[in-house]
Design an enzyme around this catalytic site. Structure first.
Site, PDB file in Angstrom:
ATOM      1  N   ASN A   9      20.465  -7.023  59.348  1.00  0.00           N
ATOM      2  CA  ASN A   9      19.239  -6.593  59.474  1.00  0.00           C
ATOM      3  C   ASN A   9      18.391  -6.637  58.096  1.00  0.00           C
ATOM      4  O   ASN A   9      18.876  -5.963  57.022  1.00  0.00           O
ATOM      5  CB  ASN A   9      19.474  -5.079  59.623  1.00  0.00           C
ATOM      6  N   ASP A  68      25.808   3.782  59.321  1.00  0.00           N
ATOM      7  CA  ASP A  68      25.126   3.954  60.643  1.00  0.00           C
ATOM      8  C   ASP A  68      24.260   5.163  60.320  1.00  0.00           C
ATOM      9  O   ASP A  68      24.519   6.082  59.446  1.00  0.00           O
ATOM     10  CB  ASP A  68      26.243   4.394  61.730  1.00  0.00           C
ATOM     11  N   THR A  69      23.007   5.098  61.093  1.00  0.00           N
ATOM     12  CA  THR A  69      21.997   5.849  60.930  1.00  0.00           C
ATOM     13  C   THR A  69      21.371   6.492  62.190  1.00  0.00           C
ATOM     14  O   THR A  69      21.141   5.623  63.120  1.00  0.00           O
ATOM     15  CB  THR A  69      20.975   5.270  59.978  1.00  0.00           C
ATOM     16  N   GLY A 174      11.752   1.095  62.451  1.00  0.00           N
ATOM     17  CA  GLY A 174      12.376   2.286  63.281  1.00  0.00           C
ATOM     18  C   GLY A 174      11.342   3.231  63.580  1.00  0.00           C
ATOM     19  O   GLY A 174      10.270   3.186  64.093  1.00  0.00           O
ATOM     20  N   TYR A 175      11.828   4.585  62.980  1.00  0.00           N
ATOM     21  CA  TYR A 175      10.958   5.950  63.399  1.00  0.00           C
ATOM     22  C   TYR A 175       9.832   6.328  62.095  1.00  0.00           C
ATOM     23  O   TYR A 175       9.606   7.157  62.030  1.00  0.00           O
ATOM     24  CB  TYR A 175      11.808   6.914  63.735  1.00  0.00           C
ATOM     25  N   ASP A 176       9.966   5.287  61.307  1.00  0.00           N
ATOM     26  CA  ASP A 176       9.395   5.793  59.866  1.00  0.00           C
ATOM     27  C   ASP A 176       7.927   6.199  60.164  1.00  0.00           C
ATOM     28  O   ASP A 176       7.439   7.202  59.557  1.00  0.00           O
ATOM     29  CB  ASP A 176       9.387   4.565  59.082  1.00  0.00           C
ATOM     30  N   LYS A 196      10.185   5.460  49.542  1.00  0.00           N
ATOM     31  CA  LYS A 196      11.153   5.623  50.247  1.00  0.00           C
ATOM     32  C   LYS A 196      12.505   5.673  49.825  1.00  0.00           C
ATOM     33  O   LYS A 196      13.499   6.284  50.244  1.00  0.00           O
ATOM     34  CB  LYS A 196      11.131   4.982  51.709  1.00  0.00           C
ATOM     35  N   HIS A 201      17.366   9.127  53.354  1.00  0.00           N
ATOM     36  CA  HIS A 201      18.649   9.328  53.738  1.00  0.00           C
ATOM     37  C   HIS A 201      19.607   8.174  53.013  1.00  0.00           C
ATOM     38  O   HIS A 201      20.755   8.431  52.785  1.00  0.00           O
ATOM     39  CB  HIS A 201      18.974   9.498  55.142  1.00  0.00           C
TER      40      HIS A 201
END
Length: 217
Positions: A9, A68-69, A174-176, A196, A201
């Site tokens: 990724n 993994d997130t 992603g969900y950003d 960021k 996280h």
């Protein structure tokens, strides 16, 4: 120091390399010639991270870490959690335990759409991103020489925030665009990668990983 990050990724890879800087050379799966579809069949972030790291270590015998997130939304009982990357696709398989791939998997727009739909007008928008990193390093070789002895360590990073009602911002992934971290009036997608990378996280988990690696040098 060289270490494998068990991913191809490019978003994650760039983010990790920026955070770790020049002291540690981070290799991708492509860099080591691994084109396998590494399974992620765990039911927790911890299980998936370790599963990916174990695969690379056992096949390539290199120090490796994998992550993994998950996005955990309070009003949804912690969902989508470990299924965050393929949240929309879960509607398309018979059961989550099948872990089946589907064309909708890893579709950020579809994932956000489902999440916003399920939250609806719920005023409880509390959420958190959580990253777990599993690190495997060769420690020694057993006395008979038949196998290596390895060290396994795990690191966790969490950032609290909330899910906003409409997408905002064009950066990130992603969900950003729908996650606004506590203490900020902008989403991850509006804050940009530089900010960021200091507060996310993943940044917090990687900071713990980096401190550990630097202390071992």
């Amino acid at each position: 120091m060289k270490i494998v990050f068990a991913t191809n990724n490019q978003h994650k890879l760039s983010e990790i390399r920026d955070i770790l800087g020049n002291n540690i050379e981070v290799l991708s799966l492509k860099d080591i010639g691994c084109d396998a579809d590494i399974p992620e069949t765990g039911t927790t972030l911890e299980e998936n991270a370790l599963q990916k790291a174990e695969y690379v270590y056992s096949h390539y015998h290199m120090d490796v870490f994998a992550d993994d997130t998950g996005l955990e939304v309070e009003a949804l009982g912690g969902a989508p959690g470990v299924y965050s990357a393929r949240y929309a696709a879960l509607e398309c398989v018979a059961a989550e335990s099948q872990q089946a791939e589907h064309p909708a998997s890893h579709d950020s727009e579809a994932n956000m759409a489902r999440l916003l739909k399920e939250l609806g007008n719920n005023n409880n928008r509390k959420a958190r991103f959580r990253t777990v990193i599993a690190l495997i390093q060769k420690k020694d070789v057993c006395p008979c020489g038949c196998t290596s002895i390895k060290d396994i360590h795990k690191f966790e990073g969490i950032v609290e925030g909330e899910i906003i009602r409409e997408r905002r911002g064009g950066e990130g992934f992603g969900y950003d665009p729908i996650f606004q971290p506590d203490g900020y009036d902008k989403t991850f997608a509006e804050l940009g990668m530089e900010v960021k990378n200091h507060i996310s996280h993943r940044a917090r988990a990687v900071a713990k990983l980096c401190e550990f690696l630097n202390n071992k040098r």
